[in-house]
Design a protein around this motif. Structure first.
Motif, short mmCIF file in Angstrom:
data_model
loop_
_atom_site.label_atom_id
_atom_site.label_comp_id
_atom_site.label_asym_id
_atom_site.label_seq_id
_atom_site.Cartn_x
_atom_site.Cartn_y
_atom_site.Cartn_z
N SER B 49 -1.55 2.50 -2.04
CA SER B 49 -2.44 1.72 -1.19
C SER B 49 -3.87 2.13 -1.52
N GLU B 50 -4.54 1.30 -2.34
CA GLU B 50 -5.91 1.58 -2.76
C GLU B 50 -6.89 0.84 -1.86
N VAL B 51 -7.99 1.50 -1.54
CA VAL B 51 -9.03 0.84 -0.77
C VAL B 51 -9.75 -0.15 -1.69
N PRO B 52 -9.84 -1.42 -1.30
CA PRO B 52 -10.53 -2.38 -2.17
C PRO B 52 -12.02 -2.06 -2.24
N ASP B 53 -12.55 -2.08 -3.45
CA ASP B 53 -13.97 -1.78 -3.65
C ASP B 53 -14.79 -3.04 -3.41
N ASN B 54 -15.01 -3.38 -2.17
CA ASN B 54 -15.79 -4.58 -1.91
C ASN B 54 -17.22 -4.22 -1.53
N VAL B 55 -18.04 -5.22 -1.47
CA VAL B 55 -19.47 -5.01 -1.23
C VAL B 55 -19.72 -4.38 0.13
N VAL B 308 9.46 4.69 18.37
CA VAL B 308 8.86 5.39 17.23
C VAL B 308 8.04 4.41 16.39
N CYS B 309 6.78 4.81 16.13
CA CYS B 309 5.90 4.06 15.24
C CYS B 309 5.59 4.93 14.02
N ALA B 310 5.20 4.30 12.92
CA ALA B 310 4.76 5.05 11.74
C ALA B 310 4.01 4.07 10.84
N ILE B 311 2.93 4.55 10.21
CA ILE B 311 2.06 3.60 9.49
C ILE B 311 2.11 3.73 7.97
N LYS B 312 2.87 4.69 7.43
CA LYS B 312 2.78 4.95 5.99
C LYS B 312 3.45 3.86 5.14
N GLY B 313 4.29 3.04 5.73
CA GLY B 313 4.80 1.88 4.99
C GLY B 313 3.74 0.82 4.78
N ALA B 314 2.67 0.92 5.54
CA ALA B 314 1.58 -0.06 5.44
C ALA B 314 0.40 0.46 4.65
N VAL B 315 -0.04 1.68 4.94
CA VAL B 315 -1.26 2.21 4.31
C VAL B 315 -0.98 3.35 3.34
N GLY B 316 0.30 3.66 3.12
CA GLY B 316 0.64 4.75 2.22
C GLY B 316 0.39 6.10 2.87
#
Lengths: 274, 389
Positions: B49-55, B308-316
């Motif tokens: 999950s890469e952060v997009p390099d936007n303006v 139970v919640c977890a976010i790593k499937g979305a943002v790595g």
């Protein structure tokens, strides 16, 4: 912020420098070379860490020194109960972190290919890997972390550990600093990096003791400042040795203020009282 | 004594803005995609999950009146700060601290030194924290905490302590981690990367997906927030930490370390496990971690079906930033009375069974959350958050 509610005692010190190893004794930085001195009397790893599996050099250094620290504590006052490992924290300061191991893993990737790095080396590219080996070896089950605040990272860790104990959040903590260089070289314009590992056992002290206590522990940041009060610049070794000396030598005045300001702008101070 | 979270900002693979990330999570979307920033040929995964390099991102990071950050971890951090601050203005003061969690900091500057056979001339772990201090006028304690994948949870625990000690009115807490080939190749060496997007607790999962990102939370005493007319987004009620002493990479299967951390956090908060309404899992999608957390969940909650919640499937897995992002998302979804789903989870592994939220976000009126983190070296942390009444 300046007052600690519970007295915090420094019940043992252990320092390893290029000059040698000092346990509950005034340390010497050593005059030549940057690497830690040989320590022929070091506790063998099979004694200090029977479960060791390919520990990295930094881990071996810390395990042996921490083992000596706890042995010294046990010997210094057999009437005072030793700290409970299940409630003993580890909080070490480091400016360089795992830089030496990072260099080692990078060479590994370059020489063997990007898919063939050594997993056991990669594990040690975390600054907490070596302290974790101490926890595994000595059965510690408190909290574990490292702190980085420029050249006073070690003193900063001691300040934070003292404040935790002073507020009753913790009963005992192995704290201090470690800076190891490994087989890479400092910039040509700088002195060779002097390696140091300095550990302090802090305990909340509700009983009269023969040990010095810490107070007035404080941190701050002044980015415009340069130089400092004690050990200006990259002062890891000087600061840690000043603290160790204040903890083992009772001077004419019954208290010593140890303070330092790093070139990055971090500052720390605390008072050692006898 | 609790402390208030009064501002939150984040940047993840979904882009700049905590609300952008929360919105995507509630829709069950993932930001795990093929890696573009370095080659992955010959490695066991090609995803992250890469952060997009936007303006917007670059403008936000460069918007502070200081020397521009040259390393990616600091840039991500300052972008998250811009999101957190919005129109809020911070004047320099000794009553403000900065505590930052990261595992590698300004790694590219260190690697550049190594390429020339030199040691880095600065503490690369501490560099992003100083960038944050410069941008926020912090003159109180400024330092970086490292505790593997629990680094920014420890930073939050330190912030809570600094506020409780009374020396700081507010502490800017951050977590940041940039994606580097160095780290990616290391996780490949450990055989920890999944060829498919990470799917925590799923029967077919076989490893983690790395990610990058940053989160910033401004933590202040409740009295200070009230005096400034700021309404807390969430209250930090407790923090606990414990090491399990089991192994450098594998957690204790019994969950002893995480259980101890949870119990310390609950004791600190003055509540019991019975009071907890949601468990925000570390949820790496490695078999060892998921099974360990299932054991902890069953033991801690005595088989009560705490969602139970977890976010790593979305943002790595964002390593040093992971806990700060977990806390940021948990605080925002607590405030919205909704549970984010475990993205990519379709069928729960019976050997790691937890009552996970599947699909899309679900309504949840409960106001007390436990957020778990677990890292290499057997380091475990737990944070208790409460929705303000």
């Amino acid at each position: 912020m300046r007052v600690l509610n519970t007295p915090v005692a420094v019940t043992a010190t252990a320092v390893w420098t290029p000059g040698g190893v000092w346990v509950n004794a005034r340390p010497n930085a050593g005059s030549s070379g940057g690497a830690l001195a040989a320590w022929p009397e070091a506790p063998p790893l099979r004694v200090a860490h029977p479960k060791a599996r390919r520990p990295h050099r930094e881990a071996t250094v810390l395990v042996q020194l921490a083992h000596a620290l706890l042995m010294a504590r046990a010997a210094s006052d057999p009437t005072a109960p030793p700290p409970n490992p299940a409630q003993t924290d580890l909080l070490l300061g480091t400016a360089r972190g795992s830089a030496a191991t990072d260099g080692e893993f990078l060479r590994d990737l370059r020489e063997r290919g990007s898919g063939f790095g050594s997993p056991s080396t990669f594990v040690y590219t975390l600054s907490t890997a070596a302290p974790a080996e101490v926890a595994i070896a000595l059965g510690l089950r408190g909290s574990l972390a490292t702190i980085t605040a420029g050249g006073i990272s070690g003193l900063s860790a001691v300040v934070r550990a003292a404040r935790r104990l002073g507020r009753g959040e913790s009963r005992a903590c192995i704290t201090g600093g470690v800076e190891l260089a490994g087989p890479v070289h400092p910039p040509a314009s700088e002195e060779p990096l002097r390696e140091v590992a300095a550990l302090f056992l802090l305990e909340s002290s509700s009983f009269p003791s023969v040990w010095p206590t810490l107070s007035d522990a404080e941190l701050g940041f002044e980015p415009a400042a340069t130089g400092g009060d004690v050990g200006a610049g990259d002062c890891a070794t000087e600061t840690l040795l000043a603290l160790a000396t204040a903890c083992v030598e009772r001077g004419e005045s019954h208290q010593v203020e140890v303070k330092a300001h790093s070139r990055e702008g971090h500052w720390a101070r605390l008072r050692v009282q006898w | 004594m609790s402390a208030a979270i009064t501002s939150i900002g984040a940047v993840t693979g979904f882009g700049l803005g905590i609300e952008v990330t929360v919105g995507a999570l509630l829709e069950g979307r993932t930001a795990i995609r093929p890696v573009t920033r370095f080659p992955t040929a010959g490695l066991c995964s090609s995803l992250a999950s890469e952060v997009p390099d936007n303006v917007d991102l670059l403008a936000a990071a460069a918007g502070f009146n200081q020397h521009p950050a040259t390393d990616r971890a600091s840039q991500l951090l300052l972008a998250a700060l811009a999101d957190a601050l919005g129109q809020r203005i911070l004047e320099p003061t000794r009553r403000r601290g900065v505590v930052l969690g990261t595992t590698k900091g300004a790694l590219e500057r260190e690697l550049s030194s190594h390429e020339r056979g030199l040691l880095p001339a600065e503490d690369v772990l501490g560099s992003p924290a100083r960038a944050l201090a410069a941008a926020t006028g912090a003159r109180g304690p400024v330092y970086t905490t490292a505790a593997a994948c629990a680094s920014s949870a420890v930073a939050l625990g330190e912030a809570l302590a600094l506020v409780e000690e009374g020396g700081c009115d507010e502490v800017v807490v951050g977590g940041t981690e940039a994606l580097h080939a160095f780290v990616y190749q290391g996780f490949h060496a450990l055989k920890a990367l999944s060829a498919a997007p990470a799917a925590p607790f799923d029967v077919s999962r076989n490893g983690l997906s790395l990610g990058e990102g940053a989160a910033v939370l401004i933590v202040e005493s409740v009295a200070h927030a009230r005096a400034q007319g700021r309404r807390p987004i969430a209250l930090i009620e407790g923090f606990g930490s414990a090491v399990d002493g089991f192994d450098q990479t594998a957690p204790d299967p019994s969950g002893s370390g995480l259980l101890a951390a949870c119990r310390r956090a609950l004791a600190h908060a003055g509540v019991t496990a019975h009071d907890i309404d949601r468990y925000h899992a570390h949820g790496t999608a490695t078999v060892q971690n998921d099974r360990m957390e299932a054991v902890v969940h069953a033991s801690l909650f005595a088989n009560r079906p705490v969602p139970v919640c977890a976010i790593k499937g979305a943002v790595g897995h964002t390593l040093g930033a992971a806990a700060a992002l977990d806390i940021a998302v948990c605080a925002r979804t607590l405030a919205r009375k909704v549970l984010p789903p475990v993205v990519n989870l379709r069928r729960i592994d019976a050997s790691a069974f937890v009552p996970a939220v599947i699909g899309v976000g679900q309504a949840s009126p409960g106001g007390l959350a436990l957020i778990a983190s677990a890292g290499f070296g057997g380091i475990n942390t737990a944070v208790i958050l409460r929705r303000p009444g």
